[in-house]
Motif scaffolding. Structure first.
Motif, PDB file in Angstrom:
ATOM      1  N   GLY A   1      10.823   0.390   7.399  1.00 10.53           N
ATOM      2  CA  GLY A   1      11.268   1.534   6.605  1.00 10.53           C
ATOM      3  C   GLY A   1      12.277   1.154   5.536  1.00 10.53           C
ATOM      4  O   GLY A   1      12.193   1.613   4.393  1.00 10.53           O
ATOM      5  N   VAL A   2      13.237   0.300   5.895  1.00  2.93           N
ATOM      6  CA  VAL A   2      14.269  -0.103   4.931  1.00  2.93           C
ATOM      7  C   VAL A   2      13.659  -0.920   3.799  1.00  2.93           C
ATOM      8  O   VAL A   2      14.000  -0.727   2.620  1.00  2.93           O
ATOM      9  N   LEU A   3      12.752  -1.849   4.113  1.00  2.00           N
ATOM     10  CA  LEU A   3      12.118  -2.659   3.072  1.00  2.00           C
ATOM     11  C   LEU A   3      11.336  -1.787   2.097  1.00  2.00           C
ATOM     12  O   LEU A   3      11.404  -1.970   0.877  1.00  2.00           O
ATOM     13  N   ILE A   4      10.600  -0.814   2.626  1.00  2.48           N
ATOM     14  CA  ILE A   4       9.838   0.090   1.760  1.00  2.48           C
ATOM     15  C   ILE A   4      10.784   0.911   0.891  1.00  2.48           C
ATOM     16  O   ILE A   4      10.540   1.109  -0.305  1.00  2.48           O
ATOM     17  N   ALA A   5      11.892   1.392   1.479  1.00  4.67           N
ATOM     18  CA  ALA A   5      12.855   2.180   0.711  1.00  4.67           C
ATOM     19  C   ALA A   5      13.468   1.364  -0.420  1.00  4.67           C
ATOM     20  O   ALA A   5      13.637   1.861  -1.543  1.00  4.67           O
ATOM     21  N   LEU A   6      13.810   0.105  -0.144  1.00  5.44           N
ATOM     22  CA  LEU A   6      14.392  -0.748  -1.182  1.00  5.44           C
ATOM     23  C   LEU A   6      13.397  -1.008  -2.307  1.00  5.44           C
ATOM     24  O   LEU A   6      13.766  -0.997  -3.496  1.00  5.44           O
ATOM     25  N   MET A   7      12.136  -1.230  -1.944  1.00  6.56           N
ATOM     26  CA  MET A   7      11.105  -1.447  -2.964  1.00  6.56           C
ATOM     27  C   MET A   7      10.908  -0.191  -3.817  1.00  6.56           C
ATOM     28  O   MET A   7      10.796  -0.271  -5.051  1.00  6.56           O
ATOM     29  N   LEU A   8      10.883   0.973  -3.166  1.00  4.08           N
ATOM     30  CA  LEU A   8      10.723   2.221  -3.912  1.00  4.08           C
ATOM     31  C   LEU A   8      11.943   2.510  -4.781  1.00  4.08           C
ATOM     32  O   LEU A   8      11.803   3.008  -5.908  1.00  4.08           O
ATOM     33  N   ALA A   9      13.138   2.214  -4.265  1.00  2.04           N
ATOM     34  CA  ALA A   9      14.355   2.434  -5.051  1.00  2.04           C
ATOM     35  C   ALA A   9      14.336   1.574  -6.310  1.00  2.04           C
ATOM     36  O   ALA A   9      14.716   2.034  -7.401  1.00  2.04           O
ATOM     37  N   ALA A  10      13.890   0.317  -6.183  1.00  2.00           N
ATOM     38  CA  ALA A  10      13.787  -0.555  -7.351  1.00  2.00           C
ATOM     39  C   ALA A  10      12.754  -0.023  -8.336  1.00  2.00           C
ATOM     40  O   ALA A  10      12.976  -0.037  -9.554  1.00  2.00           O
ATOM     41  N   ALA A  11      11.623   0.463  -7.822  1.00  2.00           N
ATOM     42  CA  ALA A  11      10.579   1.009  -8.696  1.00  2.00           C
ATOM     43  C   ALA A  11      11.065   2.264  -9.410  1.00  2.00           C
ATOM     44  O   ALA A  11      10.788   2.461 -10.603  1.00  2.00           O
ATOM     45  N   LEU A  12      11.796   3.128  -8.704  1.00  2.00           N
ATOM     46  CA  LEU A  12      12.321   4.349  -9.330  1.00  2.00           C
ATOM     47  C   LEU A  12      13.375   4.023 -10.378  1.00  2.00           C
ATOM     48  O   LEU A  12      13.470   4.697 -11.415  1.00  2.00           O
TER      49      LEU A  12
ATOM     50  N   MET B   1      10.066   9.262  -1.198  1.00  3.91           N
ATOM     51  CA  MET B   1      10.592   8.034  -0.611  1.00  3.91           C
ATOM     52  C   MET B   1      10.780   8.185   0.890  1.00  3.91           C
ATOM     53  O   MET B   1      10.316   7.342   1.682  1.00  3.91           O
ATOM     54  N   MET B   2      11.461   9.250   1.327  1.00  5.02           N
ATOM     55  CA  MET B   2      11.704   9.433   2.753  1.00  5.02           C
ATOM     56  C   MET B   2      10.404   9.678   3.504  1.00  5.02           C
ATOM     57  O   MET B   2      10.222   9.182   4.630  1.00  5.02           O
ATOM     58  N   MET B   3       9.482  10.419   2.927  1.00  3.08           N
ATOM     59  CA  MET B   3       8.191  10.650   3.575  1.00  3.08           C
ATOM     60  C   MET B   3       7.469   9.324   3.816  1.00  3.08           C
ATOM     61  O   MET B   3       6.878   9.107   4.881  1.00  3.08           O
ATOM     62  N   THR B   4       7.533   8.432   2.849  1.00  2.00           N
ATOM     63  CA  THR B   4       6.894   7.120   2.993  1.00  2.00           C
ATOM     64  C   THR B   4       7.600   6.291   4.059  1.00  2.00           C
ATOM     65  O   THR B   4       6.948   5.618   4.870  1.00  2.00           O
ATOM     66  N   VAL B   5       8.923   6.346   4.082  1.00  2.00           N
ATOM     67  CA  VAL B   5       9.694   5.594   5.071  1.00  2.00           C
ATOM     68  C   VAL B   5       9.339   6.036   6.488  1.00  2.00           C
ATOM     69  O   VAL B   5       9.045   5.210   7.366  1.00  2.00           O
ATOM     70  N   ILE B   6       9.372   7.335   6.743  1.00  6.93           N
ATOM     71  CA  ILE B   6       9.176   7.818   8.110  1.00  6.93           C
ATOM     72  C   ILE B   6       7.734   7.625   8.571  1.00  6.93           C
ATOM     73  O   ILE B   6       7.486   7.318   9.743  1.00  6.93           O
ATOM     74  N   GLN B   7       6.778   7.780   7.676  1.00  2.00           N
ATOM     75  CA  GLN B   7       5.390   7.570   8.066  1.00  2.00           C
ATOM     76  C   GLN B   7       5.147   6.120   8.467  1.00  2.00           C
ATOM     77  O   GLN B   7       4.431   5.845   9.441  1.00  2.00           O
ATOM     78  N   ASN B   8       5.748   5.197   7.762  1.00  2.00           N
ATOM     79  CA  ASN B   8       5.524   3.788   8.063  1.00  2.00           C
ATOM     80  C   ASN B   8       6.333   3.330   9.268  1.00  2.00           C
ATOM     81  O   ASN B   8       5.880   2.454  10.022  1.00  2.00           O
ATOM     82  N   ALA B   9       7.524   3.883   9.466  1.00  6.82           N
ATOM     83  CA  ALA B   9       8.284   3.555  10.681  1.00  6.82           C
ATOM     84  C   ALA B   9       7.535   4.045  11.916  1.00  6.82           C
ATOM     85  O   ALA B   9       7.455   3.342  12.939  1.00  6.82           O
TER      86      ALA B   9
ATOM     87  N   ALA C   1       0.813  -1.220   0.000  1.00  5.76           N
ATOM     88  CA  ALA C   1       0.000   0.000   0.000  1.00  5.76           C
ATOM     89  C   ALA C   1       0.851   1.276   0.000  1.00  5.76           C
ATOM     90  O   ALA C   1       0.580   2.202  -0.777  1.00  5.76           O
ATOM     91  N   PRO C   2       1.903   1.384   0.840  1.00  9.91           N
ATOM     92  CA  PRO C   2       2.758   2.579   0.762  1.00  9.91           C
ATOM     93  C   PRO C   2       3.442   2.744  -0.591  1.00  9.91           C
ATOM     94  O   PRO C   2       3.632   3.874  -1.062  1.00  9.91           O
ATOM     95  N   LEU C   3       3.814   1.628  -1.214  1.00  8.61           N
ATOM     96  CA  LEU C   3       4.436   1.697  -2.530  1.00  8.61           C
ATOM     97  C   LEU C   3       3.468   2.278  -3.554  1.00  8.61           C
ATOM     98  O   LEU C   3       3.843   3.140  -4.362  1.00  8.61           O
ATOM     99  N   VAL C   4       2.220   1.840  -3.507  1.00  2.00           N
ATOM    100  CA  VAL C   4       1.190   2.355  -4.425  1.00  2.00           C
ATOM    101  C   VAL C   4       0.939   3.835  -4.147  1.00  2.00           C
ATOM    102  O   VAL C   4       0.820   4.645  -5.077  1.00  2.00           O
ATOM    103  N   THR C   5       0.855   4.208  -2.881  1.00  2.00           N
ATOM    104  CA  THR C   5       0.616   5.606  -2.520  1.00  2.00           C
ATOM    105  C   THR C   5       1.734   6.513  -3.024  1.00  2.00           C
ATOM    106  O   THR C   5       1.481   7.591  -3.569  1.00  2.00           O
ATOM    107  N   ALA C   6       2.980   6.083  -2.846  1.00  2.00           N
ATOM    108  CA  ALA C   6       4.115   6.879  -3.336  1.00  2.00           C
ATOM    109  C   ALA C   6       4.070   7.012  -4.847  1.00  2.00           C
ATOM    110  O   ALA C   6       4.333   8.095  -5.396  1.00  2.00           O
ATOM    111  N   GLY C   7       3.713   5.923  -5.543  1.00  2.40           N
ATOM    112  CA  GLY C   7       3.588   5.992  -6.993  1.00  2.40           C
ATOM    113  C   GLY C   7       2.496   6.957  -7.427  1.00  2.40           C
ATOM    114  O   GLY C   7       2.652   7.696  -8.415  1.00  2.40           O
ATOM    115  N   LEU C   8       1.385   6.968  -6.699  1.00  3.36           N
ATOM    116  CA  LEU C   8       0.292   7.897  -7.026  1.00  3.36           C
ATOM    117  C   LEU C   8       0.718   9.344  -6.808  1.00  3.36           C
ATOM    118  O   LEU C   8       0.349  10.230  -7.597  1.00  3.36           O
ATOM    119  N   PHE C   9       1.483   9.607  -5.756  1.00  4.87           N
ATOM    120  CA  PHE C   9       2.000  10.960  -5.528  1.00  4.87           C
ATOM    121  C   PHE C   9       2.820  11.421  -6.735  1.00  4.87           C
ATOM    122  O   PHE C   9       2.638  12.539  -7.243  1.00  4.87           O
TER     123      PHE C   9
END
Length: 267
Positions: free
Chosen positions: A128-139, A78-86, A41-49
């Protein structure tokens, strides 16, 4: 009594590695069990942003700090998504335990306040790290954005997870009800995340707002990750790392004292 005394002496100054690992594992498995909500869900939200900003602003937007606007925006999202989920990971775990009355299951085992603190933080940082890695791969796949300084980017992701994970634990200890946690999220966490250079360079702000932004530790988290990802920043990344580390240690010291005294945890 003698056996208890001997056990306390053996326990003093040592780390209960098994207990710490078990608590960290519990906090990690807790969010992995519902990965569609906590990771996907955070990955989808970041993509929508990114999609919405790309459509709304358009390709005609001038470069920001010498890079395309979407490239500038991506590390902030990316960082906004990381900190919100942490924050959500540690705060929700603590509040749910208190509301359901099973916080005693965490307080009764032979875990020191520091071990409890580190166990909870491990879950927030891992998420937070898992979400960041997923977002980094998507970017990398979607925008061709590769980290310019990957080690530094990872350090700031870990710092972001630790800082907001600690803040989430602090909020979770303080809040006794879900509406109290919602108020903390809406009036403290969200403004910290959004008013920190996520969507803009703070150099474009009026002098007063610029100075206020430099007091916000989240600004340094976003700015540091931006440097790690695209090589540009508003401030010195080393200064940002020091500010974030000191802020995290300060919050952790407050939580340690709360856990040591049982503040708002023990009836």
């Amino acid at each position: 009594m003698q056996n208890l005394a001997d056990q306390d002496m053996r326990r003093f100054g040592a780390v209960n590695w098994m207990g710490l690992w078990t608590l960290a594992q519990r906090e990690t498995l807790r969010f992995l069990a519902v990965w569609t909500q906590t990771l996907l869900a955070p990955l989808v939200t970041a993509g929508l942003f990114l999609l919405i900003f790309n459509i709304a602003v358009g390709p005609g937007r001038p470069d920001v700090m010498g890079v395309p606007f979407l490239t500038f925006l991506a590390p902030g999202i990316m960082m906004m998504t990381v900190i919100q989920n942490a924050f959500a990971n540690t705060s929700s775990s603590m509040v749910i335990s208190k509301v359901q009355g099973n916080i005693v299951d965490t307080l009764m085992p032979p875990l020191s306040p520091l071990e409890i603190l580190l166990g909870y933080l491990a879950g927030g940082i891992a998420r937070g790290v898992l979400i960041a890695l997923m977002l980094a791969a998507a970017l990398a796949l979607g925008l061709g954005l590769m980290p310019q300084h990957p080690a530094l980017a990872l350090v700031f992701v870990i710092l972001g997870g630790a800082f907001m994970g600690a803040l989430g634990l602090l909020a979770g200890v303080f809040a006794n009800k879900f509406d109290q946690m919602a108020a903390i999220t809406n009036f403290i966490v969200t403004p910290l995340a959004f008013l920190s250079g996520t969507f803009y360079s703070v150099d474009a702000l009026p002098p007063l707002l610029n100075r206020i932004s430099h007091v916000n530790p989240v600004f340094y988290l976003i700015d540091g990750l931006r440097y790690g990802m695209i090589g540009v920043s508003d401030s010195n990344p080393m200064l940002g790392m020091a500010v974030c580390l000191l802020s995290t240690l300060l919050i952790c010291a407050v939580i340690w004292q709360m856990l040591r005294t049982g503040y708002r945890l023990k009836a």
